[in-house]
Design a protein around this motif. Structure first.
Motif, PDB file in Angstrom:
ATOM      1  N   GLY A 153       0.846  -1.174   0.000  1.00  0.00           N
ATOM      2  CA  GLY A 153       0.000   0.000   0.000  1.00  0.00           C
ATOM      3  C   GLY A 153       0.890   1.235   0.000  1.00  0.00           C
ATOM      4  N   THR A 154       0.437   2.282   0.653  1.00  0.00           N
ATOM      5  CA  THR A 154       1.242   3.512   0.708  1.00  0.00           C
ATOM      6  C   THR A 154       1.520   3.977   2.128  1.00  0.00           C
ATOM      7  OG1 THR A 154      -0.756   4.891   0.530  1.00  0.00           O
ATOM      8  CG2 THR A 154       0.367   4.311  -1.519  1.00  0.00           C
ATOM      9  N   ILE A 155       0.827   3.418   3.119  1.00  0.00           N
ATOM     10  CA  ILE A 155       0.938   3.923   4.491  1.00  0.00           C
ATOM     11  C   ILE A 155       2.357   3.852   5.057  1.00  0.00           C
ATOM     12  CG2 ILE A 155       0.232   3.393   6.875  1.00  0.00           C
ATOM     13  CD1 ILE A 155      -2.609   3.014   5.796  1.00  0.00           C
ATOM     14  N   PRO A 156       3.160   2.802   4.798  1.00  0.00           N
ATOM     15  CA  PRO A 156       4.527   2.802   5.341  1.00  0.00           C
ATOM     16  C   PRO A 156       5.379   3.995   4.885  1.00  0.00           C
ATOM     17  CG  PRO A 156       3.920   0.593   4.676  1.00  0.00           C
ATOM     18  CD  PRO A 156       2.838   1.497   4.162  1.00  0.00           C
ATOM     19  N   LEU A 157       5.023   4.607   3.757  1.00  0.00           N
ATOM     20  CA  LEU A 157       5.784   5.763   3.280  1.00  0.00           C
ATOM     21  C   LEU A 157       5.632   6.969   4.202  1.00  0.00           C
ATOM     22  CD1 LEU A 157       4.968   5.572  -0.533  1.00  0.00           C
ATOM     23  CD2 LEU A 157       7.170   5.079   0.546  1.00  0.00           C
ATOM     24  N   ALA A 158       4.607   6.957   5.059  1.00  0.00           N
ATOM     25  CA  ALA A 158       4.353   8.091   5.952  1.00  0.00           C
ATOM     26  C   ALA A 158       5.291   8.128   7.150  1.00  0.00           C
ATOM     27  CB  ALA A 158       2.907   8.057   6.432  1.00  0.00           C
ATOM     28  N   SER A 159       6.065   7.057   7.367  1.00  0.00           N
ATOM     29  CA  SER A 159       6.973   6.966   8.513  1.00  0.00           C
ATOM     30  C   SER A 159       8.390   6.735   8.004  1.00  0.00           C
ATOM     31  CB  SER A 159       6.568   5.815   9.440  1.00  0.00           C
ATOM     32  OG  SER A 159       5.195   5.905   9.781  1.00  0.00           O
ATOM     33  N   GLU A 160       9.334   7.530   8.479  1.00  0.00           N
ATOM     34  CA  GLU A 160      10.687   7.512   7.923  1.00  0.00           C
ATOM     35  C   GLU A 160      11.347   6.136   8.024  1.00  0.00           C
ATOM     36  OE1 GLU A 160      14.977   9.882   8.420  1.00  0.00           O
ATOM     37  OE2 GLU A 160      13.194  10.553   9.500  1.00  0.00           O
ATOM     38  N   ILE A 161      11.259   5.486   9.189  1.00  0.00           N
ATOM     39  CA  ILE A 161      11.929   4.196   9.376  1.00  0.00           C
ATOM     40  C   ILE A 161      11.300   3.140   8.473  1.00  0.00           C
ATOM     41  CG2 ILE A 161      12.459   2.351  11.012  1.00  0.00           C
ATOM     42  CD1 ILE A 161      12.473   4.458  13.224  1.00  0.00           C
ATOM     43  N   SER A 162       9.977   3.048   8.498  1.00  0.00           N
ATOM     44  CA  SER A 162       9.299   2.044   7.692  1.00  0.00           C
ATOM     45  C   SER A 162       9.438   2.341   6.204  1.00  0.00           C
ATOM     46  CB  SER A 162       7.821   1.966   8.072  1.00  0.00           C
ATOM     47  OG  SER A 162       7.656   1.316   9.312  1.00  0.00           O
ATOM     48  N   TRP A 168      13.186  -0.395   0.109  1.00  0.00           N
ATOM     49  CA  TRP A 168      14.165  -1.459  -0.155  1.00  0.00           C
ATOM     50  C   TRP A 168      13.446  -2.680  -0.738  1.00  0.00           C
ATOM     51  CZ3 TRP A 168      14.932  -6.521   1.082  1.00  0.00           C
ATOM     52  CH2 TRP A 168      16.198  -7.063   0.793  1.00  0.00           C
ATOM     53  N   CYS A 169      12.290  -3.040  -0.171  1.00  0.00           N
ATOM     54  CA  CYS A 169      11.521  -4.182  -0.686  1.00  0.00           C
ATOM     55  C   CYS A 169      11.092  -3.954  -2.134  1.00  0.00           C
ATOM     56  CB  CYS A 169      10.278  -4.411   0.171  1.00  0.00           C
ATOM     57  SG  CYS A 169      10.600  -5.019   1.834  1.00  0.00           S
ATOM     58  N   VAL A 170      10.646  -2.753  -2.431  1.00  0.00           N
ATOM     59  CA  VAL A 170      10.216  -2.424  -3.792  1.00  0.00           C
ATOM     60  C   VAL A 170      11.376  -2.563  -4.770  1.00  0.00           C
ATOM     61  CG1 VAL A 170       9.372  -0.568  -5.286  1.00  0.00           C
ATOM     62  CG2 VAL A 170       8.345  -0.924  -3.031  1.00  0.00           C
ATOM     63  N   GLU A 171      12.523  -2.014  -4.407  1.00  0.00           N
ATOM     64  CA  GLU A 171      13.695  -2.101  -5.282  1.00  0.00           C
ATOM     65  C   GLU A 171      14.130  -3.555  -5.474  1.00  0.00           C
ATOM     66  OE1 GLU A 171      18.294  -0.370  -5.585  1.00  0.00           O
ATOM     67  OE2 GLU A 171      17.075   0.024  -3.813  1.00  0.00           O
ATOM     68  N   LYS A 172      14.134  -4.316  -4.380  1.00  0.00           N
ATOM     69  CA  LYS A 172      14.557  -5.704  -4.456  1.00  0.00           C
ATOM     70  C   LYS A 172      13.602  -6.514  -5.340  1.00  0.00           C
ATOM     71  CE  LYS A 172      17.504  -8.838  -2.978  1.00  0.00           C
ATOM     72  NZ  LYS A 172      18.946  -8.729  -3.262  1.00  0.00           N
ATOM     73  N   ALA A 173      12.308  -6.272  -5.211  1.00  0.00           N
ATOM     74  CA  ALA A 173      11.330  -6.970  -6.038  1.00  0.00           C
ATOM     75  C   ALA A 173      11.529  -6.643  -7.511  1.00  0.00           C
ATOM     76  CB  ALA A 173       9.913  -6.603  -5.595  1.00  0.00           C
ATOM     77  N   CYS A 174      11.739  -5.378  -7.814  1.00  0.00           N
ATOM     78  CA  CYS A 174      11.967  -4.965  -9.201  1.00  0.00           C
ATOM     79  C   CYS A 174      13.185  -5.670  -9.783  1.00  0.00           C
ATOM     80  CB  CYS A 174      12.161  -3.450  -9.276  1.00  0.00           C
ATOM     81  SG  CYS A 174      10.665  -2.486  -9.006  1.00  0.00           S
ATOM     82  N   ASN A 175      14.245  -5.731  -9.004  1.00  0.00           N
ATOM     83  CA  ASN A 175      15.489  -6.349  -9.475  1.00  0.00           C
ATOM     84  C   ASN A 175      15.389  -7.868  -9.583  1.00  0.00           C
ATOM     85  OD1 ASN A 175      16.634  -3.812  -9.572  1.00  0.00           O
ATOM     86  ND2 ASN A 175      17.608  -3.982  -7.557  1.00  0.00           N
ATOM     87  N   SER A 176      14.398  -8.461  -8.883  1.00  0.00           N
ATOM     88  CA  SER A 176      14.259  -9.915  -8.860  1.00  0.00           C
ATOM     89  C   SER A 176      13.178 -10.423  -9.804  1.00  0.00           C
ATOM     90  CB  SER A 176      13.939 -10.379  -7.432  1.00  0.00           C
ATOM     91  OG  SER A 176      14.914  -9.954  -6.511  1.00  0.00           O
ATOM     92  N   GLY A 177      12.529  -9.523 -10.532  1.00  0.00           N
ATOM     93  CA  GLY A 177      11.470  -9.935 -11.449  1.00  0.00           C
ATOM     94  C   GLY A 177      10.154 -10.249 -10.779  1.00  0.00           C
ATOM     95  N   ILE A 178       9.977  -9.807  -9.529  1.00  0.00           N
ATOM     96  CA  ILE A 178       8.712 -10.004  -8.815  1.00  0.00           C
ATOM     97  C   ILE A 178       7.780  -8.856  -9.176  1.00  0.00           C
ATOM     98  CG2 ILE A 178       7.612 -10.172  -6.553  1.00  0.00           C
ATOM     99  CD1 ILE A 178      10.327 -11.190  -5.469  1.00  0.00           C
ATOM    100  N   LYS A 179       6.581  -9.165  -9.649  1.00  0.00           N
ATOM    101  CA  LYS A 179       5.624  -8.125 -10.015  1.00  0.00           C
ATOM    102  C   LYS A 179       5.109  -7.426  -8.758  1.00  0.00           C
ATOM    103  CE  LYS A 179       3.954 -10.042 -14.394  1.00  0.00           C
ATOM    104  NZ  LYS A 179       4.889 -11.188 -14.465  1.00  0.00           N
ATOM    105  N   ILE A 180       4.820  -6.141  -8.894  1.00  0.00           N
ATOM    106  CA  ILE A 180       4.371  -5.335  -7.758  1.00  0.00           C
ATOM    107  C   ILE A 180       2.925  -4.896  -7.964  1.00  0.00           C
ATOM    108  CG2 ILE A 180       4.728  -3.200  -6.453  1.00  0.00           C
ATOM    109  CD1 ILE A 180       7.695  -3.420  -7.154  1.00  0.00           C
ATOM    110  N   ALA A 181       2.080  -5.216  -6.988  1.00  0.00           N
ATOM    111  CA  ALA A 181       0.688  -4.771  -6.979  1.00  0.00           C
ATOM    112  C   ALA A 181       0.531  -3.722  -5.878  1.00  0.00           C
ATOM    113  CB  ALA A 181      -0.252  -5.940  -6.734  1.00  0.00           C
ATOM    114  N   ILE A 182      -0.017  -2.585  -6.241  1.00  0.00           N
ATOM    115  CA  ILE A 182      -0.191  -1.485  -5.286  1.00  0.00           C
ATOM    116  C   ILE A 182      -1.670  -1.170  -5.109  1.00  0.00           C
ATOM    117  CG2 ILE A 182       0.267   0.952  -4.807  1.00  0.00           C
ATOM    118  CD1 ILE A 182       2.821   0.698  -6.460  1.00  0.00           C
ATOM    119  N   ASP A 183      -2.137  -1.268  -3.877  1.00  0.00           N
ATOM    120  CA  ASP A 183      -3.447  -0.726  -3.517  1.00  0.00           C
ATOM    121  C   ASP A 183      -3.162   0.629  -2.907  1.00  0.00           C
ATOM    122  OD1 ASP A 183      -5.877   0.014  -2.518  1.00  0.00           O
ATOM    123  OD2 ASP A 183      -6.341  -1.922  -1.618  1.00  0.00           O
TER     124      ASP A 183
END
Length: 349
Positions: A153-162, A168-183
């Motif tokens: 989702g988008t809520i973790p973006l509202a907190s600096e640590i999370s 990092w998860c998004v970048e790793k998924a992109c580099n690994s060929g894992i498709k990303i679904a965003i609500d």
């Protein structure tokens, strides 16, 4: 700050789906009442990524959840729920300093809900605001070997640590060929320190959210979110505004769902359950239904008929949840959706 792994007795295998983000409690007030003062209140497990993980698991999918819960009774109960659902919780963290978040949810008489403030904060924020990047990195390999989809989702973006862990998860998924679904799941209450009458995102908030939208293979959002973030509720226009041309689904409550899957546009009628008790988590069940269907087919292989069937299945998942209280308890099994669709005489327009 210290986040530890939540221990598990068994070493769980990699999953087909990874869901990353918040797990929390929705404190539902009595219909028409204020959950901060009116009784009785009902505490329900929630948080969009946790809801989606639980719904997928109930449908029979293999899913991992990565996030953080407090070292409190709520956190322990939520952990046990995920274990009971068969979710891989290797990536579930325990925060010994911050509590599990409690969200106050006002329920209108027609079942619609309004998110208010929070309860339980003790000065350091909530566990879901401090998902540890170090722990995420250590756990990633354990859950991602067979992963086809990352759901966020988008809520973790509202907190600096999370946000750091999340990106990092998004970048790793992109580099690994894992498709990303965003609500998109826009909830201004999570982003702002002070209450605001304006629900629309600010320019700064839009910029933060756009950090992940550019990586999506699939975007699901409500009509008002589409208009706020893209100045359009047409899924084809939204897709063409992004360089990777993602598939886009725009929901609109009880009105038809507009969708654009594999360059195919359509609209599908909503399903109205016989009685609507609570709409909390309906959108998350819809997302779970989408991903469940997409696990068995590649986006590039979708034709008009397959697209219609996928969306109708997701709609039925969302409608079923509205018949019970909370986001997770009323989630459907496969046979529930088969029964609902067999009784439904509506169609695709």
């Amino acid at each position: 700050m210290k986040n530890d792994f939540i221990d598990t007795q068994d070493s769980m295998k990699s999953s087909n789906v990874i869901s990353v983000g918040e797990a929390l409690i929705d404190r539902l007030g009595p219909p028409g009442g204020d959950p901060s003062r009116d009784k009785p209140v009902t505490d329900c497990f929630g948080g969009a990524p946790a809801n989606v993980a639980c719904a997928l698991s109930r449908l029979g999918a293999s899913v991992s959840f990565m996030g953080a819960l407090g070292n409190d009774l709520i956190g322990k109960d939520f952990k046990n729920l995920m274990i009971d659902r068969g979710i891989n919780i290797v990536g579930l963290q325990e925060d010994k300093l911050r509590p599990t978040r409690i969200v106050l949810v006002r329920r209108e008489d027609d079942g619609e809900r309004v998110f208010g403030g929070f309860e339980g904060e003790k000065g350091l924020g909530f566990a879901d605001q401090a998902i540890s990047k170090k722990k995420i990195i250590q756990d990633w390999q354990l859950v991602s070997k067979k992963a086809k989809w990352l759901i966020i989702g988008t809520i973790p973006l509202a907190s600096e640590i999370s946000a750091d862990s999340f990106l990092w998860c998004v970048e790793k998924a992109c580099n690994s060929g894992i498709k990303i679904a965003i609500d998109l799941n826009w909830r201004p209450t999570f982003w702002r320190k002070k209450a605001s009458k304006s629900l629309a995102p600010t320019l700064e908030e839009k910029i933060q959210v756009n950090l992940i939208l550019k990586n999506a293979s699939l975007i699901k959002l409500a009509k008002e979110e589409a208009e706020w973030f893209f100045d359009s509720s047409n899924p084809r226009d939204i897709s063409f505004s992004l360089s990777q041309r993602p598939s886009v689904i725009v929901t609109d409550g009880p009105r038809p769902v507009a969708w654009y899957l594999n360059n195919i546009y359509g609209q599908s009628n909503a399903i109205s359950p016989s009685s609507i008790i609570d709409t909390t988590g309906a959108g998350d069940a819809f997302t779970a239904g989408l991903i469940y269907k997409l696990l068995s087919i590649d986006l590039d292989e979708i034709n008009q008929k397959i697209a219609q069937d996928i969306i109708q299945f997701a709609i039925a998942c969302g409608a079923h949840v509205c018949k019970g209280v909370g986001a997770i308890n009323p989630q459907p099994y496969l046979e529930d959706i088969d029964n609902l669709l067999s009784l439904y005489n509506g169609g695709i327009s």
